[in-house]
Design an enzyme around this catalytic site. Structure first.
Site, PDB file in Angstrom:
ATOM      1  N   ASP A 156      15.589  15.277  13.105  1.00  0.00           N
ATOM      2  CA  ASP A 156      16.710  14.345  13.278  1.00  0.00           C
ATOM      3  C   ASP A 156      17.548  14.692  14.501  1.00  0.00           C
ATOM      4  O   ASP A 156      18.696  14.258  14.621  1.00  0.00           O
ATOM      5  CB  ASP A 156      17.603  14.374  12.036  1.00  0.00           C
ATOM      6  CG  ASP A 156      17.142  13.393  10.969  1.00  0.00           C
ATOM      7  OD1 ASP A 156      16.158  12.670  11.220  1.00  0.00           O
ATOM      8  OD2 ASP A 156      17.756  13.344   9.883  1.00  0.00           O
ATOM      9  N   ASP A 215      14.075  25.216   5.501  1.00  0.00           N
ATOM     10  CA  ASP A 215      14.956  24.935   6.618  1.00  0.00           C
ATOM     11  C   ASP A 215      14.421  25.616   7.869  1.00  0.00           C
ATOM     12  O   ASP A 215      13.539  26.476   7.798  1.00  0.00           O
ATOM     13  CB  ASP A 215      16.375  25.420   6.318  1.00  0.00           C
ATOM     14  CG  ASP A 215      17.096  24.490   5.344  1.00  0.00           C
ATOM     15  OD1 ASP A 215      16.591  23.376   5.112  1.00  0.00           O
ATOM     16  OD2 ASP A 215      18.158  24.888   4.820  1.00  0.00           O
ATOM     17  N   ASP A 217      15.305  27.911   9.854  1.00  0.00           N
ATOM     18  CA  ASP A 217      15.362  29.356  10.076  1.00  0.00           C
ATOM     19  C   ASP A 217      14.645  30.155   8.991  1.00  0.00           C
ATOM     20  O   ASP A 217      14.702  31.390   8.990  1.00  0.00           O
ATOM     21  CB  ASP A 217      16.816  29.819  10.152  1.00  0.00           C
ATOM     22  CG  ASP A 217      17.583  29.490   8.880  1.00  0.00           C
ATOM     23  OD1 ASP A 217      17.485  28.334   8.422  1.00  0.00           O
ATOM     24  OD2 ASP A 217      18.290  30.374   8.348  1.00  0.00           O
ATOM     25  N   ASP A 309      20.481  19.045  -2.990  1.00  0.00           N
ATOM     26  CA  ASP A 309      19.607  19.906  -3.773  1.00  0.00           C
ATOM     27  C   ASP A 309      20.079  20.021  -5.217  1.00  0.00           C
ATOM     28  O   ASP A 309      19.290  19.917  -6.158  1.00  0.00           O
ATOM     29  CB  ASP A 309      19.523  21.296  -3.120  1.00  0.00           C
ATOM     30  CG  ASP A 309      20.881  21.797  -2.632  1.00  0.00           C
ATOM     31  OD1 ASP A 309      21.904  21.185  -2.996  1.00  0.00           O
ATOM     32  OD2 ASP A 309      20.909  22.804  -1.896  1.00  0.00           O
TER      33      ASP A 309
END
Length: 556
Positions: A156, A215, A217, A309
């Site tokens: 995005d 994610d 990282d 979540d």
């Protein structure tokens, strides 16, 4: 009525004003001070002191609630430790035989891979300038048959250069035989939840049974899927399996060490208790695997709060699905290293649950699929005590009421509520990270400062204000890339704001000023001995307010 008003204005008003004027004119300066003192004493004894007394009582009750909750969780944890409980003892677990990659035995390999379920791996990202390679590389190195896995990068990003770099990285792995798809959107509606939802709409996802989410990282180990997917295969009631986060930069500074303490308690106690006792806990947004049927049955991803979540986890739990937390599986990740990043993260993590509780409390109460005990656990233990009361009492009691009571010595504060029980709660929190026990004072100070951000976020969420839907991506730097030559190829952008203005936080400075004033009052007038604690707490607010905590932000 008009005549009555005219009489009042023409006859009574001049008489009253002239009387008051003459009375005040006759009073001396000392008489006025004495009268104001009497008025203040009336307000003090009839309003302020009773309000503070009731507030102390309420906070003491809330501290007891938090203490009982901590004792309850500690009891379960010690039972789990002493009994040697592991998830594979409760749920059937049979490891999948590894694939032998051999060209001569291609037929056998194809037959073997057919036993592996199809897995989709989603990597949502947004302008991940420093870490976009980390998760892509780690996911592409998962030891799962290449024909039974699809890697989906959901980008995005609004920076064209970063989008090009991410796409180039995806093409590089595609040339190495990885089934990787690069997906973008023309808008950012729904933020992360919207990206995950759009990713599941592609036709090539229809054959997948499970979806793993990481994610940008996060770096899973190659055997990650081999250690998680078997829980789903042999236990159709399981909808989610969550792994533990392992910080790569926890030793970078005191702030990251303190975060490690809080996260260890969350995973090793809160998540473990939820998984063991109720088969319910919140998905952490990453480092977990969902059964796609569970997501569909729960209604899919929803962007109505900043904690998509938890939203999905709660809806799936209300449909009867069970969750499993596996502490032995750890996924490397990065902790926020600047106070600004930590502040945004904690705002999102506190506002989202409060806002979701407002929207789903009645759904939980009316639900007929789950037991009464699970309802009590979700509403009381999970939402009220952990997500709200803990932060509310930390700020109101230790940052507002105790400092204010210095100026009102007639308000009694019980030592058990202000010292003994909070000390016990603190020790129960930090015991999961014994190597950082010497940082106990720093942990208390930072948690107290952060409670102001959290209580503000909780109020915004409960009131469903505009900022309840605010989403700010946590800044990530990535140690691996920062130490490599690849990071040097990224252009540097200078910040438009002076560094000093970038790190000043007025809320923390104002609160620090208030507590500092109360400390000076106690030292000079009240002499109750609380000034030592108050000076320390005021210093913590000043240090955070001036941005001298964590590492200094990188301006680009």
């Amino acid at each position: 009525m008009e005549g009555f008003k005219q009489v009042v204005m023409d006859d009574w008003a001049p008489f009253i004003t002239s009387y008051v004027h003459e009375t005040l004119f006759q009073l001396t300066k000392y008489d006025i001070i004495r009268e104001l003192g009497l008025i203040w004493n009336v307000i003090r004894s009839s309003i302020i002191v009773p309000v503070l007394t009731v507030s102390v009582y309420l906070c003491s009750v809330m501290i007891l609630m938090v203490f009982v909750e901590r004792l309850y969780m500690s009891g379960i944890i010690y039972y789990v430790m002493l009994s040697g409980f592991k998830p594979e003892k409760r749920y059937k677990f049979e490891a999948i035989n590894p694939v032998e990659h051999s060209v001569e035995e291609q037929g056998e390999v194809q037959k073997c891979t057919a036993d592996y379920p199809m897995v989709l791996v989603q990597i949502p990202m947004y302008n991940e300038r420093k870490v976009y390679k980390l998760s892509i590389e780690a996911v592409c190195r998962l030891s799962w048959p290449s024909d039974r896995i699809i890697v989906q990068v959901l980008d995005d990003s609004t920076d064209p250069l970063i989008k090009d770099l991410v796409q180039i990285e995806c093409r590089r792995w595609e040339k190495e035989g990885i089934n990787i798809r690069y997906e973008t959107r023309i808008h950012r509606n729904g933020y992360k939840a919207g990206a995950l939802k759009e990713g599941l709409k592609h036709s090539y996802v229809e054959g997948c049974e499970f979806v793993a989410i990481f994610d940008a990282d996060f770096q899973p180990e190659p055997d990650y899927l081999h250690r998680i997917v078997p829980y789903f295969i042999h236990n159709p009631e399981i909808g989610l399996v969550q792994a533990q986060w392992e910080s790569t930069n926890s030793r970078e500074c005191i702030m990251t060490r303190i975060q490690e303490v809080s996260l260890n308690f969350h995973f090793k106690v809160e998540q473990e208790v939820g998984s063991f006792a109720y088969a319910f806990f919140s998905f952490n947004g990453t480092a977990g695997v969902w059964r796609l049927t569970t997501i569909d049955e729960a209604g899919g991803w929803n962007a109505r709060t900043t904690t998509e979540d938890l939203d999905l986890s709660l809806r799936a739990s209300l449909h009867g699905w069970k969750f499993v937390y596996v502490s032995d599986i750890k996924v490397k990740s990065e902790l926020p290293r600047t106070y600004k990043a930590l502040r945004y993260q904690q705002h999102r993590w506190s506002c989202g649950p409060a806002n979701l509780f407002r929207k789903m409390a009645m759904d939980i109460i009316r639900n007929k699929r789950i037991s009464l005990w699970r309802k009590i656990y979700v509403i009381y233990n999970f939402f009220l005590v952990r997500k709200m009361i803990t932060h509310i009492v930390t700020f109101t009691f230790f940052c507002v009421i105790i400092p204010t009571c210095v100026m009102f010595p007639e308000v009694a504060i019980p030592k058990w509520g202000a010292v003994y029980i909070p000390t016990a709660i603190t020790l129960l929190n930090i015991i999961e990270t014994p190597r950082s026990i010497h940082l106990l004072a720093f942990w208390i100070s930072l948690e107290t400062v952060m409670s102001m951000t959290r209580i503000k976020a909780i109020l915004i969420g409960l009131l469903d204000r505009k900022r309840a839907s605010e989403w700010v991506v946590t800044e990530k730097l990535g140690d691996t890339l920062l130490n490599s030559n690849d990071s040097n190829s990224l252009p540097i952008k200078l910040s438009r704001k002076p560094p000093l203005l970038e790190r000043i936080y007025l809320m923390e400075l104002c609160m620090g000023g208030f507590i500092f004033f109360c400390a000076c009052y106690d030292l000079a007038i009240a002499k109750s001995g609380k000034y030592i604690y108050l000076y320390v707490q005021a210093s913590a607010f000043f240090i955070c307010g001036l941005g001298y905590v964590g590492t200094q932000p990188t301006y680009y």
